[in-house]
Design an enzyme around this catalytic site. Sequence first.
Site, PDB file in Angstrom:
ATOM      1  N   GLY A 319     -34.405 -58.215 -28.583  1.00 35.04           N
ATOM      2  CA  GLY A 319     -33.056 -57.665 -28.569  1.00 35.04           C
ATOM      3  C   GLY A 319     -33.075 -56.203 -28.944  1.00 35.04           C
ATOM      4  O   GLY A 319     -34.130 -55.620 -29.227  1.00 35.04           O
ATOM      5  N   GLY A 320     -31.869 -55.612 -28.965  1.00 31.53           N
ATOM      6  CA  GLY A 320     -31.765 -54.194 -29.246  1.00 31.53           C
ATOM      7  C   GLY A 320     -32.235 -53.817 -30.632  1.00 31.53           C
ATOM      8  O   GLY A 320     -32.654 -52.696 -30.873  1.00 31.53           O
ATOM      9  N   GLY A 322     -34.216 -56.170 -32.717  1.00 33.54           N
ATOM     10  CA  GLY A 322     -35.272 -56.988 -33.281  1.00 33.54           C
ATOM     11  C   GLY A 322     -35.975 -57.865 -32.270  1.00 33.54           C
ATOM     12  O   GLY A 322     -35.555 -57.999 -31.121  1.00 33.54           O
ATOM     13  N   VAL A 324     -37.688 -61.806 -31.875  1.00 31.93           N
ATOM     14  CA  VAL A 324     -37.608 -63.158 -32.429  1.00 31.93           C
ATOM     15  C   VAL A 324     -38.901 -63.904 -32.124  1.00 31.93           C
ATOM     16  O   VAL A 324     -39.364 -63.922 -30.983  1.00 31.93           O
ATOM     17  CB  VAL A 324     -36.404 -63.920 -31.848  1.00 31.93           C
ATOM     18  N   LYS A 338     -36.496 -63.729 -36.948  1.00 36.21           N
ATOM     19  CA  LYS A 338     -36.101 -62.473 -36.323  1.00 36.21           C
ATOM     20  C   LYS A 338     -36.447 -61.298 -37.210  1.00 36.21           C
ATOM     21  O   LYS A 338     -35.933 -61.141 -38.314  1.00 36.21           O
ATOM     22  CB  LYS A 338     -34.628 -62.441 -36.024  1.00 36.21           C
ATOM     23  N   ASP A 433     -19.329 -60.086 -29.090  1.00 33.09           N
ATOM     24  CA  ASP A 433     -20.400 -60.065 -28.075  1.00 33.09           C
ATOM     25  C   ASP A 433     -20.634 -61.476 -27.539  1.00 33.09           C
ATOM     26  O   ASP A 433     -21.751 -61.985 -27.566  1.00 33.09           O
ATOM     27  CB  ASP A 433     -21.682 -59.497 -28.677  1.00 33.09           C
TER      28      ASP A 433
END
Length: 630
Positions: A319-320, A322, A324, A338, A433
């Site tokens: 993700g932006g 982090g 996982v 994460k 989101d």
Amino acid sequence: MFKMGARRAMGGSRCLLLMFSCLWVSASSLLSPKGVNLEVQALMAIKGALVDPRRVLANWDDAAVDPCSWTMVTCSSDNLVIGFGSPSQNLSGTLSPSIGNLTYLQTVLLQNNNISGPIPPQVGRLSKLLTLDLSNNSFTGELPSSLSNLQNLQYMRLNNNSLSGAIPESLANMTKLALLDLSYNNLSGPVPKFRAKNFNAVGNPLICATGSKPDCLGTANTATSLDMNNSENSGLSKILQNHRVALSVGVSLGCICVLSIAVMSFLWWRKRQNEQDQQFFDLKDNHEELRLGNLRRFHFRELQAATQNFSSKNIIGRGGFGIVYKGVLQDKTLVAVKRLKDGNTFGGETQFQTEVEMISLAVHRNLLKLYGFCATSNERILVYPYMSNGSVASRLKAKPALDWSTRKRISIGAARGLLYLHEQCDPKIIHRDVKAANILLDDGCEAVVGDFGLAKLLNHCDSHVTTAVRGTVGHIAPEYLSTGQSSEKTDVYGFGILLLELITGQRALEFGKAANQKGVMLDWVKKIYQEGKLDMLIDNDLKKNYDMVELQEMVQVAMLCTQYLPIHRPRMSEVVRMLEGDGLADKWEASQRADSARSRANEFSSSERYSDLTDDSSLIAQEMELSGPR
């Protein structure tokens, strides 16, 4: 010297023996002679006396070793039940007297249900209770005088029930009450001189019908003073005061010395721990009231081992903020770990604390649970349950395809999770989101709303919050994109797009590409619906294995959720009911009449409204896929 050392060793052994004995007694006291957990028995009796139409207590199991994994139950670090709350869940039935056996309870939240019958006198056994909220139910009978035994109670709300009889005079002896609300019942008799800082007895027709009486509503004067005006005792009073002052000074100095030694010892121990593990959790600035709930704090080395030193082979999502990883703890528990990028920077720290706080506030079967966290001088890591079926976005691309009934169940589960955030949390939580990538699936493909990195708290009296625009292209509501104002209705819009993702099996920006309709996504969906060509919308992988009536209903709900003006969109409680088959026809008919009226008024077309929401080049919003296992 040898004897002195032996005495110290024996003293240390006694301390250790005493400590382990206390722990053993604490643990064994919760077991019946047959080895059954008494807290499990008490909770199952509570469940048995309640009627649970929404099955929010479905995972309560009388064969469980402990109840700490159950929904609506909060446990301490010692696995003792300290909280039981199921507000606004349409519960009915009665409250079992077995609640008195949960002797470690600190919080009971059952407000906004339809529970009837008397308040069990056994509640008075809960000596550790801090908060009791049974408001807005149908409780009857008299107030148990045993409630006055709750000397640690700080908040008690019993308003909006059908309680009767006299108010027990003993309730006036509860010295720690900050709030007592007995309003809108059928209580009688005189109103005691409560010591609660705030109390309310308005709406009891026999004593406080209007609230005009001073004893019915207000703030108690808790200040006390000594009457030293008696001239015969003034000298003696002064002598006693002097002795008290001297004694207080002496005790204070002694306490300061002991406290200083304890603090110095702690700082030395903490320094040694930091040198070994470099771990700390720093809550700064506006995060002093961060509520961590029953979260476990992991050592960095423990998570290193669980993820094989964060091996790239264990990556299950990016993700932006982090990456996982799949991990296996020492007890063989599967987890999603994460690891935030630049966790010690302001942005990483903000995202970390936001997610911890939001997930700690919101506990629901359709919301992602947080196992714990790890915070060191340069790491911020969050640990979640491992979701074996990944996210909805990943499963829509996988084989075999999700069947129609599973997609329908996912939509209802996600809607219930958002309903809890919007209407049953206090303060309410705006997710900001909502999309297929942030809806996770457990072993049974039950939907779990994740990724709270962009979430915002909002008081129920507030209509919106204004922030910089963040989110994901194709899911951003028009009012949020143009003004920065987000509310529950921006989440409803995102949920409507999620429904279309479930129907089509495509990402939002892919809708209509085959028909060369990119840029007018919702206009295209509306056109397809009006032409009766819903087979053009359905995921090809489903072939003909779907229910046409349910498909039409889901498309209708999606179109209602994605209306241009937020005021025209339904609330999530309405969305849940419509997905479950209640009230959709009326809502849809009303929407169509309103659309016709707006069309006659020559409002601008939906293509003009929506074209800027799906064109990549026109968006300045930053796409984020922050949190939660993918």
